[in-house]
Design an enzyme around this catalytic site. Structure first.
Site, PDB file in Angstrom:
ATOM      1  N   MET A  26      11.104  92.636  10.965  1.00 39.65           N
ATOM      2  CA  MET A  26       9.969  93.491  10.607  1.00 39.65           C
ATOM      3  C   MET A  26      10.019  93.812   9.112  1.00 39.65           C
ATOM      4  SD  MET A  26       9.111  95.812  13.898  1.00 39.65           S
ATOM      5  CE  MET A  26      10.307  97.096  13.614  1.00 39.65           C
ATOM      6  N   ALA A  31      21.327  93.554   4.150  1.00 42.29           N
ATOM      7  CA  ALA A  31      22.349  92.505   4.277  1.00 42.29           C
ATOM      8  C   ALA A  31      22.503  92.014   5.718  1.00 42.29           C
ATOM      9  CB  ALA A  31      23.683  93.019   3.736  1.00 42.29           C
ATOM     10  N   GLY A  32      22.200  92.868   6.688  1.00 41.51           N
ATOM     11  CA  GLY A  32      22.281  92.445   8.088  1.00 41.51           C
ATOM     12  C   GLY A  32      21.296  91.316   8.364  1.00 41.51           C
ATOM     13  N   HIS A  33      20.052  91.471   7.904  1.00 39.73           N
ATOM     14  CA  HIS A  33      19.063  90.406   8.101  1.00 39.73           C
ATOM     15  C   HIS A  33      19.509  89.117   7.403  1.00 39.73           C
ATOM     16  CE1 HIS A  33      16.315  94.035   8.421  1.00 39.73           C
ATOM     17  NE2 HIS A  33      16.038  93.395   9.534  1.00 39.73           N
ATOM     18  N   ASP A 147      20.953  95.411  17.844  1.00 43.35           N
ATOM     19  CA  ASP A 147      19.957  95.711  18.879  1.00 43.35           C
ATOM     20  C   ASP A 147      20.407  95.019  20.163  1.00 43.35           C
ATOM     21  OD1 ASP A 147      17.933  97.228  17.298  1.00 43.35           O
ATOM     22  OD2 ASP A 147      17.975  95.396  16.123  1.00 43.35           O
ATOM     23  N   SER A 183      17.230  99.148   8.809  1.00 41.97           N
ATOM     24  CA  SER A 183      16.129  99.487   7.903  1.00 41.97           C
ATOM     25  C   SER A 183      15.898 100.991   7.904  1.00 41.97           C
ATOM     26  CB  SER A 183      14.857  98.775   8.342  1.00 41.97           C
ATOM     27  OG  SER A 183      15.057  97.384   8.274  1.00 41.97           O
TER      28      SER A 183
HETATM   29  O1  PAF Z   1      14.483  93.569  15.821  1.00 46.42           O
HETATM   30  C1  PAF Z   1      13.385  93.593  15.229  1.00 46.42           C
HETATM   31  O2  PAF Z   1      13.293  93.735  14.005  1.00 46.42           O
HETATM   32  C2  PAF Z   1      12.107  93.495  16.048  1.00 46.42           C
HETATM   33  O3  PAF Z   1      12.234  94.148  17.272  1.00 46.42           O
HETATM   34  C3  PAF Z   1      11.617  92.054  16.243  1.00 46.42           C
HETATM   35  C4  PAF Z   1      12.615  91.239  17.063  1.00 46.42           C
HETATM   36  C5  PAF Z   1      11.411  91.393  14.898  1.00 46.42           C
HETATM   37  C6  PAF Z   1      10.287  92.045  17.003  1.00 46.42           C
HETATM   38  O4  PAF Z   1       9.292  92.731  16.299  1.00 46.42           O
END
Ligand code: PAF
Length: 279
Positions: A26, A31-33, A147, A183
């Site tokens: 989103m 850094a995690g992403h 998550d 975030s």
């Molecule tokens: O984990 C997230 O950032 C959101 O839930 C995702 C998987 C991008 C779906 O909108």
């Protein structure tokens, strides 16, 4: 790196590529992403990261409007990681008409924990992930283990719909003090930021008692909640669950050391944080 806003352009760019690896996000990247993108890079094909703040997974009182949209900064972070395509559709592009068809995950998994406190959240997540998967048609998709429940819900969706996509869970990236990167950490004031790591500390305490059935589960969980409450937090849940199905373990299972996970969600001021620790 190409930044693409339409589905038609995305399909054209990916035509002929068999092994696309996908990182749905989103935006407001940290850094995690970027660790998810690095994992995606290992799979050989082009890497697509999507940036889309999905209205369907926010409740009316949640932070959909406030959620930071930082596309330029996100692209500047993604390019050096070797991301090939950023897919950043507008709401009109991804939801040109109200999304009346939805993917409803099973209540036994999706209406507990996060789903209890954010009703409909996982339907919103599954619906957008299903749609993004149709757009990108990846061979591999990478999700963060932070998550934890989301990862399980997505794995179940992919399995039950026989989607030819390998789902990879990537380890949580933490700040030096142990706070899980998120975030939403950006919402924290300076003193809240210092306090935020306590969520991971109480999960460590819960995990430490996981295999000791002499300590009742309810008491362990109540102690964890009291510890955070005493520091000014408002916990939603702090709990020990079986990794297999996120249901509570029996005493016998605890004694037999079955795979478990300590999961927590709590509000610090107006910021809701989640974290987990396998044990
Ligand atoms: O984990 C997230 O950032 C959101 O839930 C995702 C998987 C991008 C779906 O909108």
């Amino acid at each position: 790196m190409r930044v693409i806003h339409t589905l038609a352009e995305l399909r054209e760019a990916l035509a002929g590529h068999a092994r696309t690896a996908f990182v749905p996000t989103m935006g407001n990247l940290h850094a995690g992403h970027l660790s998810l993108v690095r994992e995606a890079k290992r799979h050989g094909g082009p890497v697509v990261a999507s940036i889309f703040v999905n209205r369907l997974q926010f409740l009316p009182h949640e932070d959909f409007d406030q959620y930071p949209r930082t596309l330029e900064r996100d692209c500047a972070l993604l390019a050096p990681e070797g991301c090939d395509i950023v897919f950043a559709p507008s709401e009109r592009e991804l939801y040109p008409e109200p999304q009346a068809y939805k993917v409803a995950p099973p209540p036994a998994l999706a209406d507990i924990l996060e789903g209890e406190f954010r009703p409909g959240f996982f339907t919103g997540v599954c619906t957008v992930v299903m749609k993004l998967f149709q757009c990108v048609q990846p061979a591999v998709a990478v999700f963060g283990q932070k998550d934890y429940q989301q990862l399980m819900v997505i794995r179940g969706m992919v399995r039950q719909f026989a989607m030819p996509i390998e789902i990879i869970g990537a380890p949580t990236v933490r700040a030096d003090d142990g706070l899980a990167l998120s975030s939403r950490n950006g919402y924290l004031g300076a003193s809240e930021r210092n306090e935020a790591v306590e969520l991971s500390h109480v999960l460590q305490q819960l995990a430490a008692g996981a295999h000791d059935p002499a300590r009742a589960l309810a008491a362990l969980e109540a102690d964890a909640a009291a510890a955070l409450r005493g520091r000014g937090w408002a916990p939603d849940y702090l709990t020990l669950r079986r990794r297999a199905d996120l249901l509570p373990p029996t005493d016998e299972e605890r004694l037999n050391r079955i795979p478990m996970v300590a999961l927590g969600a709590a509000r610090l001021g107006s910021t809701r944080l989640i974290d987990n620790l396998e044990c």
